[in-house]
Design an enzyme around this catalytic site. Sequence first.
Site, PDB file in Angstrom:
ATOM      1  N   THR A  73       0.828  -1.207   0.000  1.00 35.78           N
ATOM      2  CA  THR A  73       0.000   0.000   0.000  1.00 35.78           C
ATOM      3  C   THR A  73       0.860   1.255   0.000  1.00 35.78           C
ATOM      4  OG1 THR A  73      -1.907  -1.048   1.056  1.00 35.78           O
ATOM      5  CG2 THR A  73      -1.670   1.326   1.361  1.00 35.78           C
ATOM      6  N   GLN A 180      -0.303  -9.278  -5.980  1.00 34.11           N
ATOM      7  CA  GLN A 180      -0.821 -10.635  -6.147  1.00 34.11           C
ATOM      8  C   GLN A 180      -0.033 -11.439  -7.171  1.00 34.11           C
ATOM      9  OE1 GLN A 180      -3.181 -12.170  -4.383  1.00 34.11           O
ATOM     10  NE2 GLN A 180      -3.657 -10.376  -3.130  1.00 34.11           N
ATOM     11  N   CYS A 326      -9.031  -6.075   2.638  1.00 35.70           N
ATOM     12  CA  CYS A 326      -9.004  -4.676   3.047  1.00 35.70           C
ATOM     13  C   CYS A 326     -10.394  -4.057   3.080  1.00 35.70           C
ATOM     14  CB  CYS A 326      -8.109  -3.876   2.100  1.00 35.70           C
ATOM     15  SG  CYS A 326      -6.411  -4.488   2.076  1.00 35.70           S
TER      16      CYS A 326
END
Length: 390
Positions: A73, A180, A326
């Site tokens: 992030t 990912q 999230c």
Amino acid sequence: MHSLIYLDNAATTKTDPRVLDAMLPYWREEYGNPSSIYQLGSRAKSAVENARSQIAAIFHAQPKEIYFTSCGTEADNWAIIAYALANRTKGNHIITSKIEHHAVLHSCEWLEKQGYDVTYLDVDEYGMVQVEDFRNAIRPDTIMASVMFANNEIGTIQPIRELAAIAKEKDIFFHTDAVQAVGNCDIFVDELGIDAFSLSAHKIHGPKGIGLLYVRQGIKLPPYIHGGAQERKKRAGTENVAFIVGLAKALELAYKNKEERLASIREMRDYLKEQIEKNIPYIRFNGHPTERLANNLSVCFQYIEGEALLLSLDMEGIAGSSGSACTSGSLDPSHVLLAIGLPHEIAHGSLRLSLSEANTIAEMDYVVEKLEEIVDRLRQMSPLYEKVMK
């Protein structure tokens, strides 16, 4: 069956014992600050730089192009916000997609409040960004684009090479959130033509709290955290030596025998999909049928709520997800599922199962058995299902 069948590896993964073993010395004996000039500090500095070189080699990058962050992030925020602010005189238009992780979407939304113009590209029914849509979205004032490598909810892998080539042709900074994709896809920066990418260790059996941002040499990206001179004056703060070493070890293990590992996971995933399809009616699988992550299975069960399904699975010792970790706790359906065209009532019944090499075929059989029981029970309580049956 044992107490927990863990099928939420897209949210986080169990730390590999070999990763922990690599980290332990930097909490015990080698606890020095890399900025200190005495031997204890110098050895810590060497550990950081050795990890940087090891990581760079995996991605065919240069060590000085690797910057350590606290997570994916932070890396996303840094790449998008810092580059946009530094290049405002060149233009204020940014391109991304509607299915990005919120680390990217919320960064773009913040930039919109600062006067930037953001184009959010549509995707097709499989969650794929169309190359021509990307090309057509480019304007004279476009300065950057960020399109994720692989989607965290439905597993679709994007045509990153083609998108990056168009961006390079138009002299546009191209970033991809590869959180990912790392460990599941080869990410060779020169072959792909990307300018920057983000990753996080805890998605590949590394520790939580460490990630990195790759930035191609020659691209000027201002600091995002100010203070000290760490990370070549780009990211202040004492280096998290143990976690950096852990990230390097996790990446080494992720790319060692990668194809063999992914083949085994894909076989289990496909078996699970076939058994669900065979035993449970009124379902819809999401994501691209072939261009997808090996460990991802996204399925919607009509006439039930995903939250009730997850809680029921948890009571049976099965950990899954309704989408991105999230956004858990949100009553809104997944923005990704809405973007691929699913109506709210179907999107609300979503389940994401993400496997690892630790799972087994026997576990897949148990999951299908429990899914069949739970879905049937929940549908029996659904007025809509009762209406359909009548």
